[in-house]
Design an enzyme around this catalytic site. Structure first.
Site, PDB file in Angstrom:
ATOM      1  N   ARG A  11       0.278  -1.193  -0.081  1.00 56.85           N
ATOM      2  CA  ARG A  11      -0.288  -0.039  -0.006  1.00 56.85           C
ATOM      3  C   ARG A  11       0.998   1.178   0.263  1.00 56.85           C
ATOM      4  O   ARG A  11       2.434   1.471   0.337  1.00 56.85           O
ATOM      5  CB  ARG A  11      -0.851  -0.227   1.011  1.00 56.85           C
ATOM      6  CG  ARG A  11      -1.730   1.164   1.770  1.00 56.85           C
ATOM      7  CD  ARG A  11      -3.264   0.800   1.948  1.00 56.85           C
ATOM      8  NE  ARG A  11      -3.985   1.648   2.551  1.00 56.85           N
ATOM      9  CZ  ARG A  11      -4.685   2.880   2.516  1.00 56.85           C
ATOM     10  NH1 ARG A  11      -5.228   1.697   1.340  1.00 56.85           N
ATOM     11  NH2 ARG A  11      -5.576   3.105   2.879  1.00 56.85           N
TER      12      ARG A  11
ATOM     13  N   THR B  49     -11.172   0.844  -6.010  1.00 56.16           N
ATOM     14  CA  THR B  49     -10.186  -0.131  -5.789  1.00 56.16           C
ATOM     15  C   THR B  49     -11.292  -1.257  -6.442  1.00 56.16           C
ATOM     16  O   THR B  49     -12.660  -0.926  -6.914  1.00 56.16           O
ATOM     17  CB  THR B  49     -10.978  -0.190  -4.197  1.00 56.16           C
ATOM     18  OG1 THR B  49     -10.628   0.719  -2.850  1.00 56.16           O
ATOM     19  CG2 THR B  49     -10.337  -1.930  -3.647  1.00 56.16           C
TER      20      THR B  49
HETATM   21  O1  DON Z   1      -7.506   1.042   1.370  1.00 53.28           O
HETATM   22  C1  DON Z   1      -9.714   1.271   1.782  1.00 53.28           C
HETATM   23  O2  DON Z   1     -10.095   1.369   2.146  1.00 53.28           O
HETATM   24  C2  DON Z   1      -9.367   2.462   0.860  1.00 53.28           C
HETATM   25  N1  DON Z   1      -8.654   3.518   0.184  1.00 53.28           N
HETATM   26  C3  DON Z   1     -10.352   1.415  -0.682  1.00 53.28           C
HETATM   27  C4  DON Z   1     -11.280   2.403  -1.447  1.00 53.28           C
HETATM   28  C5  DON Z   1     -12.231   2.269  -2.284  1.00 53.28           C
HETATM   29  O3  DON Z   1     -12.678   0.842  -1.948  1.00 53.28           O
HETATM   30  C6  DON Z   1     -13.496   2.610  -3.492  1.00 53.28           C
HETATM   31  N2  DON Z   1     -13.875   1.407  -3.795  1.00 53.28           N
HETATM   32  N3  DON Z   1     -15.021   1.564  -4.460  1.00 53.28           N
END
Ligand code: DON
Length: 581
Positions: free
Chosen positions: A103, A378
């Protein structure tokens, strides 16, 4: 009026049908995709095809995960990426497990108050738009770490299909177009992004158009040739750092040079005899899924039934309590002490259950820890190979198309992951999460995530691979797929398609997808004090991608088995596919 005779005949028929007919889908979902040797489930069919090809040519699930990761960066630009970050959970054929954290890290020049103005107020858009929102990306290093340790194929072989798709382009279908919806204005603001992701006349792409990404093809080719140095030490890092400096960002060459993947012990827990392996901090996902499952283990969900007021009440209260822990106690393990043992402890779950009134909604404000001040995109993919190695990957740019910027010449979309930090304690972020100090911004720190790539086994054998996008809802989406299979007997397709509910402590509301609850159930929940609200924004309800091993549902597995691999891509995904061989 029907004669009594006819009525009794129809009752006999119903009994006969329900006894002897093969079990049909509960939720009118299509059948899962079935295969015997391998399964790849992703949000874009071309990426799924590439993954299956790798498996067919003798690559293992890790090889396929790397090839799919690069392919999605080309064919699913809203979320697939090399300019963002992610997690990979692996369960090897011998039952050993591991977890890779690739990440984003905060740039070294990041500060706790970087998104606040002189008065200490949050400046809208600063943590989500443009270069100041960008964390140091991890996928290129993450995929290479996975491949070189656990894969079997050379990088070039795994990255080549993605290079070809970027160079030659691919024809966008209706499902691909959906993810571009509503993004035209944002993409138009960055000339380098607009030149790739909008048509020459500035209009959005339509189904039938071809998306060609020449710069991305060149970036991928240099990675194929020179490895991770091409991204972290060479021309790509230089281009991103220059664009960042030109446009008010703080990324430095040293941020890229220092980037490292972390190999971590995954979070583990047991739910009704199933062994769950999922994401540890810097994700909250695995811990909070385990905490909620531990609480729910004390309720007979299967008996209470899917969607009943009692089941939903138990789920909401478990979510409410667990999200307090998520939002206040967790952060990057290199910076804060995470109460890992406590959150997966069954006796902690028992304490929480004792606080849940079976007839009355809890009040989120009353769970506010002392000192806590209140004031898309995501993608997930699941893979399993012929030997039984299973891989779950969730990776992200955070918002759809990330920060909406591409460093000129690279073709690489950059993330806006910095928004996952607590920009200001008590103030909601993009996903409405109200978080605390443990997740405050610090140089080199990783923002707390909800991403939950999860692998479940039973009796030492792989059982389920699952995960989803969905921001703060990733945790409850993944959780609901799990209980839909284990408690409600759904097949894997039904389990990922079934309408969902969500609670995240604050705001103190129960969100439901359209049709998730009947009017009767909503009335019962309202009478208990729940504030139930329909949320029609389908994008944030996630797009789960799952595999069930040994049958399409628990009943089939227990009856001796069906197909070895049963894949299901969420029907909410326009262009996704489960592909097996
Ligand atoms: O890491 C996380 O929890 C967020 N950045 C995830 C973002 C996400 O799932 C967007 N999609 N719908």
């Amino acid at each position: 009026m029907r004669s009594p005779c006819l009525k009794s005949l129809s009752i006999t028929l119903i009994v006969a049908l329900s006894t002897f007919a093969p079990r049909q889908g509960l939720a009118a979902s299509p059948e899962p995709v079935k295969a015997e040797h391998g399964m790849v489930v992703t949000a874009q069919h071309l990426a799924s095809d590439i993954g299956v090809e790798v498996l067919k040519k003798g690559g293992n699930a890790i090889d396929a995960a790397v090839a799919v990761g690069y392919a999605l960066a080309v064919v699913y630009p809203t979320a697939g990426n090399i300019g963002g970050g992610g997690f990979m959970t692996i369960r090897f054929k011998d039952g050993k497990t591991t977890f890779l954290d690739f990440r984003e890290r905060a740039p070294l020049a990041a500060t706790k108050t970087m998104y606040l103005d002189d008065k200490g107020d949050l400046v809208k858009g600063l943590s989500t738009e443009g270069y100041l929102a960008v964390g140091v990306p991890g996928p290129v290093m993450g995929f290479e770490f996975a491949r070189s340790r656990y894969g079997t194929k050379p990088l070039k072989e795994l990255i080549d299909p993605a290079i070809e798709l970027a160079r030659e382009g691919f024809v966008l279908q209706q499902g691909d177009i959906e993810s571009f919806d509503g993004e035209t204005e944002r993409l138009a603001r960055d000339p380098a992004a607009a030149a790739i992701f909008l048509k020459p006349d500035g209009k959005p792409f339509a189904a039938g158009d071809r998306l060609v990404q020449t710069d991305l093809a060149a970036s991928l080719s240099s990675i194929a040739e020179k490895g991770t140095d091409a991204f972290y030490k060479g021309a790509i890092a230089d281009a991103i750092v220059k664009a960042s400096a030109d446009k008010g960002g703080i990324l430095a060459k040293e941020d890229f040079e220092r980037y490292q993947v972390r190999e971590l012990e995954p979070v583990k827990c047991n739910y009704r005899g199933y062994d769950i392996v999922s994401s540890p901090p810097p994700s909250s996902g695995g811990l909070i899924i385990c905490e909620i499952l531990n609480i729910l283990e004390g309720y007979p969900l299967s008996y209470l039934g899917y969607g009943s007021a009692e089941t939903v009440h138990a789920m909401i209260e478990a979510m409410r309590h667990a999200y307090v822990d998520r939002n206040t106690a967790l952060g990057d393990p290199a910076f804060v002490e995470n109460p890992v043992a406590k959150l997966v402890d069954k006796s902690y779950a028992k304490e929480i259950r004792a606080k849940i009134d079976p007839f009355k909604a809890g009040v989120s404000q009353e769970l506010m820890p002392a000192g806590f001040t209140e004031s898309k995109e995501t993608t997930h993919y699941s893979i399993i190979d012929d030997e039984g190695n299973a891989v779950a990957v969730t990776y992200t740019l955070n918002g759809s198309f990330g920060a909406g910027v591409v460093a000129p010449g690279t073709g690489i979309l950059l993330n806006n992951e910095m928004d996952d930090f607590t920009a200001k304690p008590g103030t909601p972020n993009l996903y409405g999460l109200v978080q605390g100090e443990a997740n405050a911004i610090e140089p080199g720190k990783t923002p707390l995530s909800s991403m939950s790539p999860t692998i479940i086994s039973r009796d030492g054998k792989p059982f389920m691979v699952i995960g989803s996008p969905g921001g703060a809802r990733i945790i409850t989406i993944t959780l609901e797929a799990i209980i839909n299979v284990i408690d409600h007997g759904m097949n894997i397709q039904e389990a990922v398609d079934a309408p969902r509910v969500h609670h995240q402590w604050l705001p103190d509301k129960v969100f439901m997808e359209p049709y998730a609850l009947s009017p009767d159930t909503r009335k019962l929940l309202s009478a208990m004090g729940h504030d139930v609200q329909v949320d029609e924004n389908w994008m944030i309800w996630g797009q789960a991608a799952g595999i069930l091993v040994g049958g399409e549902n628990v009943a089939e597995i227990e009856a001796g088995g069906g197909a070895r691999y049963n894949g299901a891509v969420d029907s909410r995904i326009g262009a996704g596919a489960a592909r097996g061989y």
